[in-house]
Motif scaffolding. Sequence first.
Motif, PDB file in Angstrom:
ATOM      1  N   UNK A 139      -3.412  15.783   0.400  1.00  0.00           N
ATOM      2  CA  UNK A 139      -2.271  14.983   0.839  1.00  0.00           C
ATOM      3  C   UNK A 139      -2.090  13.784  -0.085  1.00  0.00           C
ATOM      4  N   UNK A 140      -3.194  13.184  -0.483  1.00  0.00           N
ATOM      5  CA  UNK A 140      -3.106  12.063  -1.423  1.00  0.00           C
ATOM      6  C   UNK A 140      -2.461  12.513  -2.730  1.00  0.00           C
ATOM      7  N   UNK A 141      -2.938  13.620  -3.284  1.00  0.00           N
ATOM      8  CA  UNK A 141      -2.407  14.104  -4.562  1.00  0.00           C
ATOM      9  C   UNK A 141      -0.917  14.404  -4.460  1.00  0.00           C
ATOM     10  N   UNK A 142      -0.512  15.088  -3.411  1.00  0.00           N
ATOM     11  CA  UNK A 142       0.862  15.556  -3.318  1.00  0.00           C
ATOM     12  C   UNK A 142       1.858  14.501  -2.848  1.00  0.00           C
ATOM     13  N   UNK A 143       1.396  13.511  -2.066  1.00  0.00           N
ATOM     14  CA  UNK A 143       2.352  12.594  -1.457  1.00  0.00           C
ATOM     15  C   UNK A 143       2.127  11.117  -1.757  1.00  0.00           C
ATOM     16  N   UNK A 144       0.940  10.739  -2.236  1.00  0.00           N
ATOM     17  CA  UNK A 144       0.646   9.320  -2.395  1.00  0.00           C
ATOM     18  C   UNK A 144       0.192   8.915  -3.795  1.00  0.00           C
ATOM     19  N   UNK A 145      -0.247   9.848  -4.590  1.00  0.00           N
ATOM     20  CA  UNK A 145      -0.824   9.504  -5.888  1.00  0.00           C
ATOM     21  C   UNK A 145       0.186   8.842  -6.820  1.00  0.00           C
ATOM     22  N   UNK A 146       1.408   9.340  -6.831  1.00  0.00           N
ATOM     23  CA  UNK A 146       2.421   8.773  -7.714  1.00  0.00           C
ATOM     24  C   UNK A 146       2.683   7.304  -7.377  1.00  0.00           C
ATOM     25  N   UNK A 147       2.727   6.979  -6.093  1.00  0.00           N
ATOM     26  CA  UNK A 147       2.927   5.591  -5.688  1.00  0.00           C
ATOM     27  C   UNK A 147       1.749   4.730  -6.131  1.00  0.00           C
ATOM     28  N   UNK A 148       0.552   5.279  -6.009  1.00  0.00           N
ATOM     29  CA  UNK A 148      -0.635   4.529  -6.414  1.00  0.00           C
ATOM     30  C   UNK A 148      -0.628   4.271  -7.914  1.00  0.00           C
ATOM     31  N   UNK A 149      -0.230   5.266  -8.684  1.00  0.00           N
ATOM     32  CA  UNK A 149      -0.184   5.115 -10.141  1.00  0.00           C
ATOM     33  C   UNK A 149       0.815   4.036 -10.539  1.00  0.00           C
ATOM     34  N   UNK A 150       1.957   4.005  -9.849  1.00  0.00           N
ATOM     35  CA  UNK A 150       2.989   3.016 -10.153  1.00  0.00           C
ATOM     36  C   UNK A 150       2.587   1.613  -9.708  1.00  0.00           C
ATOM     37  N   UNK A 151       1.782   1.539  -8.676  1.00  0.00           N
ATOM     38  CA  UNK A 151       1.453   0.247  -8.071  1.00  0.00           C
ATOM     39  C   UNK A 151       0.255  -0.434  -8.711  1.00  0.00           C
ATOM     40  N   UNK A 152      -0.782   0.338  -9.046  1.00  0.00           N
ATOM     41  CA  UNK A 152      -2.038  -0.264  -9.470  1.00  0.00           C
ATOM     42  C   UNK A 152      -2.105  -0.437 -10.986  1.00  0.00           C
ATOM     43  N   UNK A 153      -2.861  -1.445 -11.389  1.00  0.00           N
ATOM     44  CA  UNK A 153      -3.075  -1.696 -12.807  1.00  0.00           C
ATOM     45  C   UNK A 153      -3.799  -0.514 -13.434  1.00  0.00           C
ATOM     46  N   UNK A 154      -3.433  -0.164 -14.647  1.00  0.00           N
ATOM     47  CA  UNK A 154      -4.014   0.995 -15.313  1.00  0.00           C
ATOM     48  C   UNK A 154      -5.527   0.893 -15.446  1.00  0.00           C
ATOM     49  N   UNK A 155      -6.028  -0.317 -15.555  1.00  0.00           N
ATOM     50  CA  UNK A 155      -7.477  -0.492 -15.696  1.00  0.00           C
ATOM     51  C   UNK A 155      -8.214  -0.089 -14.429  1.00  0.00           C
TER      52      UNK A 155
END
Length: 207
Positions: A139-155
């Motif tokens: 569920x994280x991969x399919x529905x939440x990961x993209x938001x996390x990538x956009x929100x969190x610092x790359x480091x």
Amino acid sequence: MSMLDEVLEIIDQINAQDPRMTATVGAAAVPSDLIYGLRMSLVCDRFAPMADDCVKIAARGQYLESWLFDETLASAESPSSPAPTDEQQRAHSADKLAKIMAANGYDDQACNTVRNLLLGSQDASDGRLQLLEDLNGLVFVQFHAQQAIAKFDKANLPQLLRNALSKMSDEALSFAWQVTDDPIITGSIQSIRKNLSPQKKSVYYLD
């Protein structure tokens, strides 16, 4: 209506009372626990259609009434009260879910299995607990990961993704790799798969 359908309907009715809302693409915002439970069932149907009622119920209702334990909401109502804990939320959801099952015809063994799944104390040898972890990861991969990538610092992303994906089995990670084309996510999946324990590489429940 089957016992399973009756229980799932009751779970949805309760989760629909969640005051927190989650935005969905192309549609109105939906109560957060309701949409998460529905997504868990959707992923379960795709990844593990052979899952038994206990897993399906635990997946749909693992956060039943979790908003009662949301620290922000709770502190607004009772500023002087101690912040609720994740353990309290899991115990509340587990107990309530077991009572709903018992009232709708499930025996003590099934009720205890679901309760133990939510508490993380189910015998790992039957694979159900691992399957629940896999569903959460998917569920994280399919529905939440993209938001996390956009929100969190790359480091901080590598550690975030490791935390989210490292509990998954190899079978689930392989499935996740097939359903995403994001290079950051697929790279993290490949890295985790290289260092999986033997237990994570063999999930007998899904065989």
